[in-house]
Design an enzyme around this catalytic site. Structure first.
Site, PDB file in Angstrom:
ATOM      1  N   PRO A   1      -3.181   6.081 -12.901  1.00  0.00           N
ATOM      2  CA  PRO A   1      -4.141   7.398 -12.167  1.00  0.00           C
ATOM      3  C   PRO A   1      -3.458   7.638 -10.770  1.00  0.00           C
ATOM      4  O   PRO A   1      -3.647   6.622  -9.867  1.00  0.00           O
ATOM      5  CB  PRO A   1      -5.435   6.614 -12.149  1.00  0.00           C
ATOM      6  CG  PRO A   1      -5.473   5.369 -12.667  1.00  0.00           C
ATOM      7  CD  PRO A   1      -4.225   4.712 -13.016  1.00  0.00           C
TER       8      PRO A   1
ATOM      9  N   GLY B   1      -5.514   7.113  -7.109  1.00  0.00           N
ATOM     10  CA  GLY B   1      -6.461   6.154  -7.354  1.00  0.00           C
ATOM     11  C   GLY B   1      -6.668   4.752  -6.793  1.00  0.00           C
ATOM     12  O   GLY B   1      -7.503   4.018  -7.184  1.00  0.00           O
TER      13      GLY B   1
ATOM     14  N   SER C   1       0.016   4.617  -7.412  1.00  0.00           N
ATOM     15  CA  SER C   1       0.911   5.573  -8.141  1.00  0.00           C
ATOM     16  C   SER C   1       2.048   6.162  -7.480  1.00  0.00           C
ATOM     17  O   SER C   1       3.283   6.194  -7.931  1.00  0.00           O
ATOM     18  CB  SER C   1      -0.049   6.545  -8.876  1.00  0.00           C
ATOM     19  OG  SER C   1      -0.700   7.267  -7.542  1.00  0.00           O
TER      20      SER C   1
ATOM     21  N   ALA D   1       3.722   5.272  -4.767  1.00  0.00           N
ATOM     22  CA  ALA D   1       4.444   4.135  -4.347  1.00  0.00           C
ATOM     23  C   ALA D   1       5.429   3.726  -5.670  1.00  0.00           C
ATOM     24  O   ALA D   1       6.936   3.904  -5.466  1.00  0.00           O
ATOM     25  CB  ALA D   1       3.933   2.967  -3.780  1.00  0.00           C
ATOM     26  N   ALA D   2       4.832   3.799  -6.778  1.00  0.00           N
ATOM     27  CA  ALA D   2       5.568   3.522  -7.854  1.00  0.00           C
ATOM     28  C   ALA D   2       6.429   4.595  -8.342  1.00  0.00           C
ATOM     29  O   ALA D   2       7.758   4.456  -8.659  1.00  0.00           O
ATOM     30  CB  ALA D   2       4.598   2.976  -9.096  1.00  0.00           C
TER      31      ALA D   2
ATOM     32  N   ASP E   1       2.409  -0.844  -0.470  1.00  0.00           N
ATOM     33  CA  ASP E   1       2.461  -0.337  -1.585  1.00  0.00           C
ATOM     34  C   ASP E   1       3.825  -0.175  -2.271  1.00  0.00           C
ATOM     35  O   ASP E   1       4.234  -0.746  -3.045  1.00  0.00           O
ATOM     36  CB  ASP E   1       2.117   0.955  -1.510  1.00  0.00           C
ATOM     37  CG  ASP E   1       0.730   1.297  -1.391  1.00  0.00           C
ATOM     38  OD1 ASP E   1       0.061   0.340  -1.200  1.00  0.00           O
ATOM     39  OD2 ASP E   1       0.130   2.331  -1.909  1.00  0.00           O
TER      40      ASP E   1
HETATM   41  O1  PMV Z   1      -4.919   4.087  -2.060  1.00  0.00           O
HETATM   42  P1  PMV Z   1      -3.453   3.670  -1.824  1.00  0.00           P
HETATM   43  O2  PMV Z   1      -2.790   3.009  -2.982  1.00  0.00           O
HETATM   44  O3  PMV Z   1      -2.547   4.749  -1.231  1.00  0.00           O
HETATM   45  O4  PMV Z   1      -3.349   2.601  -0.766  1.00  0.00           O
HETATM   46  C1  PMV Z   1      -3.732   2.951   0.632  1.00  0.00           C
HETATM   47  C2  PMV Z   1      -3.560   1.815   1.531  1.00  0.00           C
HETATM   48  C3  PMV Z   1      -3.921   1.638   2.970  1.00  0.00           C
HETATM   49  O5  PMV Z   1      -4.046   0.466   3.371  1.00  0.00           O
HETATM   50  C4  PMV Z   1      -5.011   2.471   3.174  1.00  0.00           C
HETATM   51  C5  PMV Z   1      -2.885   2.551   3.612  1.00  0.00           C
HETATM   52  C6  PMV Z   1      -1.419   1.857   3.720  1.00  0.00           C
HETATM   53  O6  PMV Z   1      -0.484   2.636   3.666  1.00  0.00           O
HETATM   54  O7  PMV Z   1      -1.423   0.713   3.701  1.00  0.00           O
END
Ligand code: PMV
Length: 337
Positions: free
Chosen positions: A112, A115, A119, A121-122, A164
């Site tokens: 998703p 969420g 997503s 990063a992938a 990520d």
């Molecule tokens: O919600 P996501 O998968 O984009 O994760 C963000 C994680 C944080 O620690 C809030 C930001 C980061 O880049 O680490």
């Protein structure tokens, strides 16, 4: 056509605090983004996306007049998605030493969007890998992780950690502390995910924590405490035998730390009513522990439960749109047929 896939992830511990140099432990899960790339003869880019939370769209850019996508989804989501692809292709051009390279790109993802399951990063990891390989070159996972981080960081205005992108490129469980990134051993944990169908704005949520941390010393202390509990969690994982089922004691202790981590994230203002509800449904179903994962604001929670009880409870929980079990993805980025 060259296709690469890369996994999404959950944070066992440490999101947000990782932005300020504390350690985080994300863990890749078997939900993947698949990106197919075909080199073009011109320098244009055409992207077709068929994402779980989007209706699907096609957009082309790089010509005299960039086409506005004719889609039935919020333009901010399309902009975000194309922004990540654009930066990823920029990194691929740089790796190929061909600033003019054009590509046709097709994205399919069962992660998703926005969420908290990584997503973007992938997609970035798989897109760089597929674009480079489509031209007959290859890129090693460490360089790929670094380039994916640069791409994500640019889109997020410098507010991104390596967590990520490194986790998606390498697979498995990893540990990230500033620029220090490494794979760690972890047993197969019984992860259950609850998804509320929503998304949080990572940039805004990170900025909110930063503001709180600058205003109140207790918020800065909270960030440090998240770092402390992450170290404790890492220690528990390091002591476990990765080849064995995790013991009830280990699950109980990891669960307590996850509960604690959720409380601290909540104190930092990044939880939401639906995330809290899902966390409580999981706890009431006797999950070992539960917490939001990722930036928060909406999206996903992760719970530990080796029985079916948490998944079932989440399915009936108001505000939970999807509940599923997630397997650890031991493989990071990979070439697909
Ligand atoms: O919600 P996501 O998968 O984009 O994760 C963000 C994680 C944080 O620690 C809030 C930001 C980061 O880049 O680490």
């Amino acid at each position: 056509m060259t296709t690469s896939s890369a996994p999404g992830k959950v944070y066992l511990f440490g999101e947000h605090a990782v932005v300020y140099g504390e350690p985080a432990v994300p863990c890749a899960i078997e939900r993947r983004a698949r990106v197919s790339v075909e080199p073009r003869d011109d320098h244009r880019v055409r992207v077709e996306a068929d994402e779980l939370t989007l209706d699907g769209f096609t957009v082309e850019w790089g010509g005299e007049t960039d086409e506005q996508p004719d889609v039935d989804v919020p333009s901010t989501l399309v902009e975000a998605a194309t922004g990540y692809v654009d930066e990823a292709l920029g990194q691929a051009r740089d790796a190929l030493d061909d600033p003019e390279a054009g590509f046709d790109v097709t994205i399919e993802s069962d992660i998703p969007l926005g969420g908290g399951l990584g997503s973007s990063a992938a997609v970035v990891v798989a897109a760089i890998d597929a674009a480079v390989r489509s031209r007959g070159e290859s890129i090693d996972p460490e360089e790929l992780a670094d380039r994916a981080y640069q791409a994500e960081s640019t889109v997020q205005g410098g507010e991104a950690s390596r967590a990520d992108t490194y986790c998606s490129a390498m697979g498995g469980a990893v540990r990230v502390e500033g620029d220090d990134t490494r794979p760690i051993e972890a047993p197969e944990l019984p992860l259950v995910i609850g998804y509320d169908g929503g998304a949080g704005d990572t940039g805004e949520l990170v900025a909110g924590v930063r503001a709180l941390k600058e205003e109140y010393e207790f918020a800065a202390d909270t960030v440090e405490t998240i770092g402390d509990l992450t170290r404790e969690g890492e220690q528990l994982l390091a002591e476990a035998d990765p080849g064995e089922e995790p013991s009830p004691v280990l699950l109980d202790e990891l669960g307590d730390l996850m509960d604690f981590n959720h409380g601290l994230l909540s104190a930092l203002g990044v939880s939401s009513r639906s995330l809290d509800r899902m966390v409580w449904s999981a706890r009431e179903a006797e999950a070992e522990g539960a917490k939001l994962t990722g930036a928060g604001g909406g999206g996903c929670i992760v719970a530990l439960d080796r029985t079916q009880a948490t998944r079932r409870a989440l399915e009936y929980s108001p505000g939970c749109e999807q509940a599923f079990r997630a397997e650890l993805a031991t493989e990071g980025v990979r070439a697909e047929e």
